[in-house]
Each structure stands twice: as C-alpha cells, then as structure tokens.
Scaffold this active site. Structure first.
Site, PDB file in Angstrom:
ATOM      1  N   GLU A 315       0.829  -1.210   0.000  1.00  0.00           N
ATOM      2  CA  GLU A 315       0.000   0.000   0.000  1.00  0.00           C
ATOM      3  C   GLU A 315       0.862   1.257   0.000  1.00  0.00           C
ATOM      4  O   GLU A 315       0.534   2.259  -0.645  1.00  0.00           O
ATOM      5  CB  GLU A 315      -0.938  -0.005   1.212  1.00  0.00           C
ATOM      6  CG  GLU A 315      -2.037  -1.043   1.146  1.00  0.00           C
ATOM      7  CD  GLU A 315      -2.948  -0.829  -0.052  1.00  0.00           C
ATOM      8  OE1 GLU A 315      -3.479   0.284  -0.215  1.00  0.00           O
ATOM      9  OE2 GLU A 315      -3.116  -1.781  -0.840  1.00  0.00           O
ATOM     10  N   TRP A 318       1.985   1.740  -3.468  1.00  0.00           N
ATOM     11  CA  TRP A 318       0.927   2.350  -4.284  1.00  0.00           C
ATOM     12  C   TRP A 318       1.051   3.873  -4.242  1.00  0.00           C
ATOM     13  O   TRP A 318       0.863   4.557  -5.255  1.00  0.00           O
ATOM     14  CB  TRP A 318      -0.463   1.947  -3.782  1.00  0.00           C
ATOM     15  CG  TRP A 318      -1.097   0.784  -4.473  1.00  0.00           C
ATOM     16  CD1 TRP A 318      -1.264  -0.477  -3.991  1.00  0.00           C
ATOM     17  CD2 TRP A 318      -1.678   0.772  -5.788  1.00  0.00           C
ATOM     18  NE1 TRP A 318      -1.910  -1.271  -4.909  1.00  0.00           N
ATOM     19  CE2 TRP A 318      -2.171  -0.534  -6.025  1.00  0.00           C
ATOM     20  CE3 TRP A 318      -1.816   1.736  -6.790  1.00  0.00           C
ATOM     21  CZ2 TRP A 318      -2.807  -0.890  -7.214  1.00  0.00           C
ATOM     22  CZ3 TRP A 318      -2.448   1.375  -7.981  1.00  0.00           C
ATOM     23  CH2 TRP A 318      -2.931   0.083  -8.185  1.00  0.00           C
ATOM     24  N   TRP A 346     -20.291  11.918 -19.997  1.00  0.00           N
ATOM     25  CA  TRP A 346     -20.853  11.873 -18.662  1.00  0.00           C
ATOM     26  C   TRP A 346     -22.141  12.697 -18.615  1.00  0.00           C
ATOM     27  O   TRP A 346     -22.317  13.636 -19.387  1.00  0.00           O
ATOM     28  CB  TRP A 346     -19.853  12.426 -17.639  1.00  0.00           C
ATOM     29  CG  TRP A 346     -18.544  11.702 -17.611  1.00  0.00           C
ATOM     30  CD1 TRP A 346     -17.360  12.126 -18.132  1.00  0.00           C
ATOM     31  CD2 TRP A 346     -18.273  10.426 -17.012  1.00  0.00           C
ATOM     32  NE1 TRP A 346     -16.364  11.205 -17.910  1.00  0.00           N
ATOM     33  CE2 TRP A 346     -16.901  10.147 -17.228  1.00  0.00           C
ATOM     34  CE3 TRP A 346     -19.056   9.485 -16.337  1.00  0.00           C
ATOM     35  CZ2 TRP A 346     -16.297   8.977 -16.776  1.00  0.00           C
ATOM     36  CZ3 TRP A 346     -18.456   8.324 -15.891  1.00  0.00           C
ATOM     37  CH2 TRP A 346     -17.099   8.072 -16.102  1.00  0.00           C
ATOM     38  N   ASN A 384     -10.564   3.750   3.145  1.00  0.00           N
ATOM     39  CA  ASN A 384     -10.140   3.540   1.767  1.00  0.00           C
ATOM     40  C   ASN A 384     -11.110   2.666   0.975  1.00  0.00           C
ATOM     41  O   ASN A 384     -11.376   2.926  -0.203  1.00  0.00           O
ATOM     42  CB  ASN A 384      -8.742   2.917   1.726  1.00  0.00           C
ATOM     43  CG  ASN A 384      -8.194   2.849   0.312  1.00  0.00           C
ATOM     44  OD1 ASN A 384      -8.036   3.869  -0.343  1.00  0.00           O
ATOM     45  ND2 ASN A 384      -7.916   1.639  -0.176  1.00  0.00           N
ATOM     46  N   TRP A 402     -15.921  11.856 -13.186  1.00  0.00           N
ATOM     47  CA  TRP A 402     -15.054  11.597 -12.038  1.00  0.00           C
ATOM     48  C   TRP A 402     -14.387  12.857 -11.517  1.00  0.00           C
ATOM     49  O   TRP A 402     -14.074  12.954 -10.323  1.00  0.00           O
ATOM     50  CB  TRP A 402     -13.978  10.565 -12.406  1.00  0.00           C
ATOM     51  CG  TRP A 402     -13.081  10.967 -13.542  1.00  0.00           C
ATOM     52  CD1 TRP A 402     -13.257  10.690 -14.870  1.00  0.00           C
ATOM     53  CD2 TRP A 402     -11.854  11.709 -13.464  1.00  0.00           C
ATOM     54  NE1 TRP A 402     -12.232  11.204 -15.624  1.00  0.00           N
ATOM     55  CE2 TRP A 402     -11.355  11.834 -14.786  1.00  0.00           C
ATOM     56  CE3 TRP A 402     -11.134  12.264 -12.413  1.00  0.00           C
ATOM     57  CZ2 TRP A 402     -10.169  12.508 -15.083  1.00  0.00           C
ATOM     58  CZ3 TRP A 402      -9.947  12.934 -12.698  1.00  0.00           C
ATOM     59  CH2 TRP A 402      -9.481  13.056 -14.017  1.00  0.00           C
ATOM     60  N   TRP A 425      -9.447   8.124  -8.026  1.00  0.00           N
ATOM     61  CA  TRP A 425     -10.672   8.414  -8.779  1.00  0.00           C
ATOM     62  C   TRP A 425     -10.609   7.848 -10.191  1.00  0.00           C
ATOM     63  O   TRP A 425     -11.597   7.298 -10.695  1.00  0.00           O
ATOM     64  CB  TRP A 425     -10.921   9.926  -8.800  1.00  0.00           C
ATOM     65  CG  TRP A 425     -11.740  10.340  -7.623  1.00  0.00           C
ATOM     66  CD1 TRP A 425     -11.306  10.805  -6.419  1.00  0.00           C
ATOM     67  CD2 TRP A 425     -13.166  10.250  -7.532  1.00  0.00           C
ATOM     68  NE1 TRP A 425     -12.363  11.018  -5.567  1.00  0.00           N
ATOM     69  CE2 TRP A 425     -13.518  10.695  -6.229  1.00  0.00           C
ATOM     70  CE3 TRP A 425     -14.169   9.854  -8.397  1.00  0.00           C
ATOM     71  CZ2 TRP A 425     -14.835  10.740  -5.795  1.00  0.00           C
ATOM     72  CZ3 TRP A 425     -15.495   9.906  -7.970  1.00  0.00           C
ATOM     73  CH2 TRP A 425     -15.817  10.341  -6.680  1.00  0.00           C
TER      74      TRP A 425
END
Length: 524
Positions: A315, A318, A346, A384, A402, A425
């Site tokens: 993590e 990441w 969208w 998360n 988004w 996102w």
C-alpha cells in the site's frame, strides 16, 4: 545521500535557510539534514502560502488547522534545540527569495514537491534566488523512489502497478531505508532573526509584544483567525497532530500491523494505520514507515505477521506509484490517463446536479454510500474501501464525471494528496492507469453486505436506520413493512429511497463505455 563530494563542495556555506513544506518534522528530514550538515548557521521558515489558501472554497478547513497545530509543535521542537521557526502568511514565490536575500544566506534547502503547480513555483523561486546569487538545493524525502529512479527495461515509466511494485522490491534494500541522522547536527540551528518587515508585524493583534528582530516569537505565529480561517472540529475529534501525534499513531499501528490484511477492508474495524494525513504533511518520515514494514515482512515469526506487513508495504508502494504516474503524466490534473476516455459522455445538466448534490450530502438511499459520505463531511476522513465504493457509485451508478467527485474529495479530505486522489478516482472510474476494468461495476449493496455485514459502520453515521435488522440495513427498500415500523423508519422521510436503480445504472454504464470502445460487455 551518498554524494560526499557534493557535501565537501558546500561545506563552506556560512548560512542557509531551511524551507519546510510537506515535511513538518525534525527527525529523518533529508533537506534539514543536508542544510545542517553543510552550513554553520541554519534558519528555518514555513509559509502559509496564500496562492494555496486563498483558493480554498471554505474558510473552515481542517487541513489548515492541522498544519497550524503541527507548525506550532515544530516551532517548539526547534526552540528546544536552540532554533526557531519563522512563519510567513504571504506568497512563497515572493517571500522565500526576499527572506533569503535579507538573511544573506548562501543557499535555500527544501525537499522535493512533485505536483505540477509546486514544481512551477519552485522553478520560479530558483530563478529569483539565482538572481541574488543564492543556491536552491532540493532533495528526495516523501517517497522511496522518484522521477526516473524506477523505469521499465525500455526506459519508460510503469503504467501497471504490479510490475512497478516488483521493480521497487527488487531495488529496495537497507540503504534506501536509512534515516538521516538530523539529531547529530542540530547545533547549527539559528534563532529566527529576520530584519525588516515580517509576518509578525502584519498579523499580530493590537497590543501584542513583537520583538523587532525575532519573527519566530509567539506573536509572529499568525492565528487561524488572523489568516481568515475559523476553527473546525479537529480538536473535538482528538486527531493527533504534529510529529508527536504521528509517532503516537505509528506506535499503535505497529501492534496491529500483523492483522492489517485481514482487517483493512472493514470500515467498522480498527484496521488502517490512520497515518495518511501525517504522510501528506510529512509529520512522519515515509522511510520510517517503509523500514518498519520491510523489517516486519522479513522478520515476523508467523505467516500472518509477514503477510500483514507485506500488504501494508504494498500500500505504501501504491503511494509512490501514483507520484510516479503524475510526474510522468502531468496532464492527469485535468484529463484521463488514456486519451480515449476523455470521449466518455458523462451526464450533466440540472438532473445530474441534483444527483451530485445528493451524493455529496449522503442521501442517495444506499446506506453504505451515504454513511461513507457523512463520515467524510463530518470528519474529513473516509476509509479507503469506502473511497472506492463512493467513487464507483458516482461515476458508474450516477454517470457523473469523475472530476467532479475528485474535486469534492479534494475540498473535504484532510489527507488530500493530488496524486493519490487523482489516481484513486481514475482507478474507480476506469479512466486511469491499471484501473478497474470498465465493465466491472461495484454493487453498493453487496459491498455493504461484505464489508459491513453487521451494519456497525452504517449505524454510526445513519442513526435513523440503527434499529433495522442486519439483513435489511444494507437495502432498507426491501425491508418488510413490519421491520420498517419496528425500526421507526419511514422511507422517503427519515431516510430517502434510492435515487437510482443499480441494475438500470449498470446497463447505462456499459453502454456509456461501450460507445467509446465499440463493444458492449454483457452482464455476467
């Protein structure tokens, strides 16, 4: 860090200025170490940058309050070692060169900041300093590997996480995890002498005693109110701040690290480290966290302990990965990682605006989504797993861009970090690198049943549903009339009906992406 020749070249530096930014600590601070090591006298400064603050949409911002409290602690820590922190409320791009010139320093030291706006600011500062004959030295501090340190065999950036992680783990060793021994050189700290006009004179309340030469006096610390901000609920939530707060949280998490993998996805359980805001503002060293994870992964006596540490280290990687992606793709600030996804149509208009408002306010009719959004609005934090669920719901159930959700999170999250927020996102919206495939769409009810099976998290933030039985709390609209009466729940009044049908929304999302890809993946 191995640049002994660089240090020898700069050992004759008489005075230096340490510019704190995303590194609000003394321990294991790369730039502070180099400044102290190579200079006879080191001044310290922090700028509440109006280029950032004036653009914030709200005058009650938990991040500003967290930074302010951490700055107060940092100043106290520097004072204990004979130094002090000069504090400015102005524009860093002007204040840093002016202060460095007035102090007659030979160099300004800072740690790298990778966001596009920050790199442009630093380039501007460097040009001005050069005009004064002052050097500008910056260092890697908030990541393990930066910029071009990790590249593919063909010399390009990684766009898929797992190969990137494997490359990091192959390269990572004890050297990259070493702490900078700042404590050995703190004797070079200088008190915050600043001639001329300063922030204390601009912001100190009437009647306050301000030393003519010491901007780091108590009166020189502008209050939140003097900077135009109001207090938030940060103190009531008892969020640990500063370097001591980060260490307190980390001591607690180290006792729980072995269980990280099995607990991290459940929002009602104490699973995460809760260190994200401290990583964001550098009140704890990223190397410290990675080193402890590395040690536990290699040294734990049992498989669970090793696995928990391994997953947590992944993590942390990441986080590095998203810095890596943003550095090589600055267009991500406004656009999709893959250009083809900018063609997605969208939903927009009045109805989309109403749906977006319902999402923001936690009244979509889907309890886990609503509880998560209320957690965000009330606390500035979101678990998360729930960030993924709420982002998926906005983009794939409501069909909303988004970027609108990303901006809302940027306004609300106390741990907001551009690279991670954007990466998360775009992952959820299937527009980013190594993203969730566009035809895989989270079902908010099954996510709720899986990760909050007993409804504990939902009940914490949606007390109106607290009396519903576990089997009904995830989707109140399917509850029996008797269950609703006993729980005193009147759908449409005390809690909304769903604003969208997930099955219908899923079909629309497949068609939305299919219009871009030229194919439609059938429902499983």
């Amino acid at each position: 860090r191995s640049a002994a020749a660089w240090r020898r070249q700069h050992m004759q530096c008489n005075a230096a200025l340490m510019w704190f930014r995303r590194d609000l600590r003394i321990a294991d601070n790369a730039a502070l170490y180099h400044a102290l090591k190579t200079s006879r006298r080191v001044y310290c400064v922090f700028v509440f940058d109006r280029a950032i603050l004036d653009a914030l949409p709200s005058r009650t911002d938990r991040r500003v309050e967290f930074i302010h409290a951490s700055i107060v602690e940092l100043d106290s820590a520097l004072r204990r070692h004979g130094g002090a922190l000069m504090v400015r409320h102005g524009h860093a791009v002007m204040d840093i060169p002016a202060l460095a010139h007035s102090l007659k320093v030979d160099a300004v030291y800072a740690n790298h900041d990778y966001e596009p706006a920050a790199t442009a600011r630093d380039a501007n500062v460097a040009r001005q300093l050069k005009g004064h004959g002052i050097a500008f030295h910056t260092f890697k501090d908030q990541v393990l590997f930066e910029k071009d340190e990790i590249l593919t065999g063909s010399g390009t950036f990684y766009s898929v996480f797992t190969p990137y992680k494997n490359a990091v783990l192959k390269k990572l060793d004890a050297f990259y995890l070493l702490a900078y021994p700042v404590g050995k050189y703190l004797g070079a700290l200088a008190p915050g002498q600043a001639p001329g006009r300063n922030a204390a004179r601009e912001t100190a309340p009437a009647g306050a005693a301000v030393s003519a030469g010491n901007v780091a006096s108590a009166a020189a610390m502008p209050s939140l109110e003097q900077m135009g901000f109001a207090r938030t609920n940060l103190a009531q939530r008892k969020i640990p701040v500063g370097e001591t707060g980060a260490q307190k949280l980390f001591r607690d998490f180290k006792q729980r690290m072995a269980a990280y993998e099995e607990r991290r996805n459940f929002p009602a359980v104490k699973g995460p480290s809760y260190l994200s805001v401290h990583l964001r503002f550098g009140t704890i060293s990223f190397r410290t966290l990675a080193r402890e994870a590395w040690k536990a992964w290699h040294g734990a006596a049992d498989f669970a302990g090793r696995r928990g540490a391994e997953v947590w280290l992944a993590e942390l990687i990441w986080r590095d990965f998203y810095f890596h992606i943003l550095h090589h793709n600055p267009h991500l600030v406004e656009r999709a990682f893959k250009p083809q996804w900018d063609a997605i149509r969208w939903d927009s208009g009045a109805q989309a605006d109403q749906l977006f408002a319902a999402w923001c306010e936690g009244r979509t009719g889907y309890p886990l989504v609503d509880a998560a959004m209320r957690q965000l609005n009330q606390t500035g934090y979101m678990h998360n797993r729930l960030r993924m669920v709420t982002a998926s719901f906005l983009t794939k159930d409501l069909g909303i861009d988004w970027r609108r959700g990303e901006r809302y999170f940027a306004e609300q999250l106390i741990d907001f970090d551009l690279s991670a927020n954007n990466g998360g996102w775009q992952w959820a919206a299937s527009t980013g690198c190594d993203a969730q495939p566009w035809f895989r769409i989270f079902n908010p009810v099954t996510q709720s049943e899986k990760f909050d099976a007993e409804g504990k998290f939902i009940r914490r933030y949606l007390p109106a549903l607290a009396a519903l039985p576990n089997q009904a709390i995830h989707a109140p609209w399917i509850a029996t009339g008797d269950q609703l009466r006993r729980a005193n729940v009147l759908l449409g009044e005390c809690y909304p009906l769903p604003i969208v049908d997930h099955t219908v929304a899923r079909t629309r999302t497949l068609a939305r992406f299919g219009a871009v890809t030229g194919r439609v993946t059938p429902a499983p």
